[in-house]
Scaffold this motif. Structure first.
Motif, PDB file in Angstrom:
ATOM      1  N   SER A 158       0.832  -1.195   0.000  1.00 23.46           N
ATOM      2  CA  SER A 158       0.000   0.000   0.000  1.00 23.46           C
ATOM      3  C   SER A 158       0.873   1.254   0.000  1.00 23.46           C
ATOM      4  O   SER A 158       2.070   1.202   0.277  1.00 23.46           O
ATOM      5  CB  SER A 158      -0.929   0.026   1.221  1.00 23.46           C
ATOM      6  OG  SER A 158      -0.177   0.158   2.421  1.00 23.46           O
ATOM      7  N   ARG A 159       0.226   2.368  -0.324  1.00 21.69           N
ATOM      8  CA  ARG A 159       0.768   3.711  -0.100  1.00 21.69           C
ATOM      9  C   ARG A 159      -0.377   4.568   0.423  1.00 21.69           C
ATOM     10  O   ARG A 159      -1.551   4.231   0.212  1.00 21.69           O
ATOM     11  CB  ARG A 159       1.348   4.307  -1.397  1.00 21.69           C
ATOM     12  CG  ARG A 159       2.564   3.561  -1.916  1.00 21.69           C
ATOM     13  CD  ARG A 159       2.988   4.052  -3.298  1.00 21.69           C
ATOM     14  NE  ARG A 159       3.554   5.399  -3.257  1.00 21.69           N
ATOM     15  CZ  ARG A 159       3.877   6.091  -4.357  1.00 21.69           C
ATOM     16  NH1 ARG A 159       3.685   5.557  -5.557  1.00 21.69           N
ATOM     17  NH2 ARG A 159       4.386   7.309  -4.253  1.00 21.69           N
ATOM     18  N   PHE A 160      -0.036   5.659   1.108  1.00 23.30           N
ATOM     19  CA  PHE A 160      -1.068   6.526   1.669  1.00 23.30           C
ATOM     20  C   PHE A 160      -0.738   7.983   1.360  1.00 23.30           C
ATOM     21  O   PHE A 160       0.364   8.451   1.658  1.00 23.30           O
ATOM     22  CB  PHE A 160      -1.180   6.337   3.186  1.00 23.30           C
ATOM     23  CG  PHE A 160      -2.303   7.136   3.802  1.00 23.30           C
ATOM     24  CD1 PHE A 160      -3.580   6.602   3.882  1.00 23.30           C
ATOM     25  CD2 PHE A 160      -2.084   8.423   4.280  1.00 23.30           C
ATOM     26  CE1 PHE A 160      -4.622   7.341   4.445  1.00 23.30           C
ATOM     27  CE2 PHE A 160      -3.115   9.167   4.833  1.00 23.30           C
ATOM     28  CZ  PHE A 160      -4.389   8.617   4.916  1.00 23.30           C
ATOM     29  N   PHE A 161      -1.714   8.693   0.795  1.00 27.57           N
ATOM     30  CA  PHE A 161      -1.560  10.110   0.461  1.00 27.57           C
ATOM     31  C   PHE A 161      -2.580  10.912   1.265  1.00 27.57           C
ATOM     32  O   PHE A 161      -3.783  10.649   1.180  1.00 27.57           O
ATOM     33  CB  PHE A 161      -1.772  10.348  -1.029  1.00 27.57           C
ATOM     34  CG  PHE A 161      -0.948   9.447  -1.915  1.00 27.57           C
ATOM     35  CD1 PHE A 161       0.436   9.397  -1.793  1.00 27.57           C
ATOM     36  CD2 PHE A 161      -1.554   8.639  -2.861  1.00 27.57           C
ATOM     37  CE1 PHE A 161       1.200   8.568  -2.603  1.00 27.57           C
ATOM     38  CE2 PHE A 161      -0.803   7.804  -3.676  1.00 27.57           C
ATOM     39  CZ  PHE A 161       0.578   7.761  -3.551  1.00 27.57           C
ATOM     40  N   GLY A 162      -2.100  11.923   2.025  1.00 28.61           N
ATOM     41  CA  GLY A 162      -3.008  12.689   2.866  1.00 28.61           C
ATOM     42  C   GLY A 162      -2.756  14.182   2.856  1.00 28.61           C
ATOM     43  O   GLY A 162      -2.600  14.783   3.932  1.00 28.61           O
ATOM     44  N   ALA A 212      -4.408   3.040   8.492  1.00 30.03           N
ATOM     45  CA  ALA A 212      -4.932   2.630   7.191  1.00 30.03           C
ATOM     46  C   ALA A 212      -5.108   1.114   7.116  1.00 30.03           C
ATOM     47  O   ALA A 212      -5.927   0.613   6.341  1.00 30.03           O
ATOM     48  CB  ALA A 212      -4.005   3.107   6.077  1.00 30.03           C
ATOM     49  N   HIS A 213      -4.362   0.393   7.933  1.00 32.86           N
ATOM     50  CA  HIS A 213      -4.459  -1.073   7.909  1.00 32.86           C
ATOM     51  C   HIS A 213      -5.715  -1.582   8.608  1.00 32.86           C
ATOM     52  O   HIS A 213      -6.061  -2.753   8.461  1.00 32.86           O
ATOM     53  CB  HIS A 213      -3.179  -1.692   8.484  1.00 32.86           C
ATOM     54  CG  HIS A 213      -2.022  -1.570   7.530  1.00 32.86           C
ATOM     55  ND1 HIS A 213      -1.396  -0.373   7.299  1.00 32.86           N
ATOM     56  CD2 HIS A 213      -1.421  -2.487   6.724  1.00 32.86           C
ATOM     57  CE1 HIS A 213      -0.436  -0.557   6.395  1.00 32.86           C
ATOM     58  NE2 HIS A 213      -0.433  -1.822   6.029  1.00 32.86           N
ATOM     59  N   THR A 214      -6.427  -0.708   9.319  1.00 33.72           N
ATOM     60  CA  THR A 214      -7.751  -1.109   9.811  1.00 33.72           C
ATOM     61  C   THR A 214      -8.736  -1.216   8.654  1.00 33.72           C
ATOM     62  O   THR A 214      -9.766  -1.882   8.779  1.00 33.72           O
ATOM     63  CB  THR A 214      -8.290  -0.113  10.861  1.00 33.72           C
ATOM     64  OG1 THR A 214      -8.530   1.160  10.247  1.00 33.72           O
ATOM     65  CG2 THR A 214      -7.314   0.045  12.009  1.00 33.72           C
ATOM     66  N   THR A 215      -8.423  -0.562   7.543  1.00 31.49           N
ATOM     67  CA  THR A 215      -9.195  -0.679   6.306  1.00 31.49           C
ATOM     68  C   THR A 215      -8.646  -1.801   5.435  1.00 31.49           C
ATOM     69  O   THR A 215      -9.402  -2.608   4.877  1.00 31.49           O
ATOM     70  CB  THR A 215      -9.146   0.651   5.529  1.00 31.49           C
ATOM     71  OG1 THR A 215      -9.507   1.729   6.384  1.00 31.49           O
ATOM     72  CG2 THR A 215     -10.068   0.622   4.322  1.00 31.49           C
ATOM     73  N   LEU A 216      -7.336  -1.867   5.317  1.00 28.67           N
ATOM     74  CA  LEU A 216      -6.683  -2.827   4.434  1.00 28.67           C
ATOM     75  C   LEU A 216      -6.847  -4.276   4.904  1.00 28.67           C
ATOM     76  O   LEU A 216      -7.095  -5.175   4.092  1.00 28.67           O
ATOM     77  CB  LEU A 216      -5.197  -2.496   4.336  1.00 28.67           C
ATOM     78  CG  LEU A 216      -4.833  -1.231   3.555  1.00 28.67           C
ATOM     79  CD1 LEU A 216      -3.472  -0.698   3.985  1.00 28.67           C
ATOM     80  CD2 LEU A 216      -4.852  -1.523   2.048  1.00 28.67           C
ATOM     81  N   ILE A 217      -6.716  -4.511   6.197  1.00 24.76           N
ATOM     82  CA  ILE A 217      -6.719  -5.893   6.701  1.00 24.76           C
ATOM     83  C   ILE A 217      -8.054  -6.597   6.450  1.00 24.76           C
ATOM     84  O   ILE A 217      -8.070  -7.712   5.914  1.00 24.76           O
ATOM     85  CB  ILE A 217      -6.318  -5.940   8.190  1.00 24.76           C
ATOM     86  CG1 ILE A 217      -4.852  -5.522   8.353  1.00 24.76           C
ATOM     87  CG2 ILE A 217      -6.514  -7.348   8.758  1.00 24.76           C
ATOM     88  CD1 ILE A 217      -4.446  -5.248   9.792  1.00 24.76           C
ATOM     89  N   PRO A 218      -9.200  -6.009   6.813  1.00 24.67           N
ATOM     90  CA  PRO A 218     -10.452  -6.726   6.536  1.00 24.67           C
ATOM     91  C   PRO A 218     -10.692  -6.945   5.049  1.00 24.67           C
ATOM     92  O   PRO A 218     -11.243  -7.981   4.646  1.00 24.67           O
ATOM     93  CB  PRO A 218     -11.529  -5.838   7.166  1.00 24.67           C
ATOM     94  CG  PRO A 218     -10.896  -4.531   7.411  1.00 24.67           C
ATOM     95  CD  PRO A 218      -9.434  -4.786   7.595  1.00 24.67           C
ATOM     96  N   TYR A 219     -10.256  -5.996   4.218  1.00 27.22           N
ATOM     97  CA  TYR A 219     -10.435  -6.157   2.768  1.00 27.22           C
ATOM     98  C   TYR A 219      -9.615  -7.328   2.252  1.00 27.22           C
ATOM     99  O   TYR A 219     -10.141  -8.235   1.583  1.00 27.22           O
ATOM    100  CB  TYR A 219     -10.037  -4.870   2.032  1.00 27.22           C
ATOM    101  CG  TYR A 219     -10.110  -5.027   0.529  1.00 27.22           C
ATOM    102  CD1 TYR A 219     -11.302  -4.830  -0.153  1.00 27.22           C
ATOM    103  CD2 TYR A 219      -8.982  -5.386  -0.211  1.00 27.22           C
ATOM    104  CE1 TYR A 219     -11.378  -4.996  -1.526  1.00 27.22           C
ATOM    105  CE2 TYR A 219      -9.043  -5.555  -1.585  1.00 27.22           C
ATOM    106  CZ  TYR A 219     -10.247  -5.363  -2.234  1.00 27.22           C
ATOM    107  OH  TYR A 219     -10.314  -5.547  -3.600  1.00 27.22           O
ATOM    108  N   TRP A 220      -8.305  -7.347   2.558  1.00 26.02           N
ATOM    109  CA  TRP A 220      -7.442  -8.389   1.996  1.00 26.02           C
ATOM    110  C   TRP A 220      -7.659  -9.734   2.680  1.00 26.02           C
ATOM    111  O   TRP A 220      -7.462 -10.786   2.056  1.00 26.02           O
ATOM    112  CB  TRP A 220      -5.973  -7.959   2.074  1.00 26.02           C
ATOM    113  CG  TRP A 220      -5.646  -6.912   1.053  1.00 26.02           C
ATOM    114  CD1 TRP A 220      -5.318  -5.607   1.268  1.00 26.02           C
ATOM    115  CD2 TRP A 220      -5.646  -7.087  -0.367  1.00 26.02           C
ATOM    116  NE1 TRP A 220      -5.121  -4.956   0.078  1.00 26.02           N
ATOM    117  CE2 TRP A 220      -5.306  -5.850  -0.934  1.00 26.02           C
ATOM    118  CE3 TRP A 220      -5.901  -8.173  -1.207  1.00 26.02           C
ATOM    119  CZ2 TRP A 220      -5.212  -5.665  -2.318  1.00 26.02           C
ATOM    120  CZ3 TRP A 220      -5.806  -7.995  -2.578  1.00 26.02           C
ATOM    121  CH2 TRP A 220      -5.474  -6.758  -3.121  1.00 26.02           C
ATOM    122  N   SER A 221      -8.084  -9.721   3.928  1.00 28.09           N
ATOM    123  CA  SER A 221      -8.422 -10.979   4.586  1.00 28.09           C
ATOM    124  C   SER A 221      -9.555 -11.684   3.850  1.00 28.09           C
ATOM    125  O   SER A 221      -9.520 -12.904   3.631  1.00 28.09           O
ATOM    126  CB  SER A 221      -8.823 -10.718   6.042  1.00 28.09           C
ATOM    127  OG  SER A 221      -9.178 -11.913   6.685  1.00 28.09           O
TER     128      SER A 221
END
Length: 261
Positions: free
Chosen positions: A189-193, A207-216
């Motif tokens: 991932s990358r993050f732009f803010g 951001a991994h609170t979003t990424l983890i459930p998606y990729w899991s």
């Protein structure tokens, strides 16, 4: 007033990589305007302040321009300071945020593990015709509580992405995550803010609170490995536990000093 300031590189085992965070322990809360000015003076992605409150530590996070709801790498760094420099011996540290609720960090050797609530994400229809913030359209776009997430086919697309920060800043969000399957890890991932004063964040725990459930769900596995492929880079071990996620990494001390306000 003299305050102690730590600068910690989080989600890394070596200096000059991972995500730097400033950590400022307080005896009691100081004026919010002063905390924001300290964060602006530090000019790091995040400055975290915490105050001991009974058996827990109340915590707040500031970018150079705004207070944010949640920050993973600065929470990891705050736990590192408590364990390595302020004498905490317990296996687990309990933090509390007035914006995000209860947060836990556990220690196992050099590894620190965040325990955060999962983000609530949903697919959205996205108007690529009017958005010029990324050099390549995503195959899927989702929206969480604070961020957009753009999903791509492969790691190369994420690594070679050319963001237009002026255009990204127009989105009503904390920032945007771009992600894809990894070549050597489960996902990258990358993050732009720019909306939050950080054009590209080196490693974004929250951001991994979003990424983890998606990729899991996509990969049909609860334990995952991840890399944030910013110029500094960072490595994370991840696990989905129902409505919580575990995000693990190491920290390194860079700086210890005093500030005068």
């Amino acid at each position: 007033m003299k305050l102690t300031l730590f600068q910690i590189d989080a989600f890394t085992h070596q200096l000059f990589s991972g995500n730097p965070a400033a950590i400022c322990p307080l005896e009691e809360w100081i004026d919010e305007d002063k905390m924001q000015k300290i964060a602006a003076e530090n000019n790091l992605a995040e400055t975290a302040f915490f105050v001991k409150n009974g058996e827990q530590y109340d915590i707040r996070w500031f970018t150079p321009t705004v207070e944010v709801d949640l920050c993973g790498h600065a929470t990891l760094a705050a736990a590192f300071v408590l364990y390595q420099h302020l004498g905490v011996k317990s296996h687990e540290i309990l933090f509390y945020s007035h914006r995000s609720g209860q947060l836990k960090v556990a220690k196992d050797g050099n590894l620190l593990t965040l325990n955060f609530p999962v983000d609530q994400i949903h697919d959205i229809d996205f108007d690529w015709g009017s958005f010029k913030g990324l050099s390549l359209p995503a195959k899927e776009v989702l929206k969480g509580k604070t961020d957009y997430m753009f999903v791509y086919e492969n790691e190369s697309q994420v690594a070679n992405m050319k963001p237009n920060f002026f255009e990204i800043a127009k989105l009503k969000a904390r920032g945007i995550i771009i992600t894809a399957p990894g070549n050597e890890v489960d996902f990258v991932s990358r993050f732009f803010g720019p909306q939050s004063g950080i054009d590209e964040d080196p490693v974004t725990g929250s951001a991994h609170t979003t990424l983890i459930p998606y990729w899991s769900k996509k990969l049909n596995k609860s334990q995952l490995t991840a890399k944030q492929i910013s110029p500094r880079g960072g490595e994370l071990s991840c696990e989905l536990l129902g409505d919580r996620v575990k995000i693990s990494g190491e920290c390194v001390l860079y700086l210890l000093g005093d500030i005068y306000i």
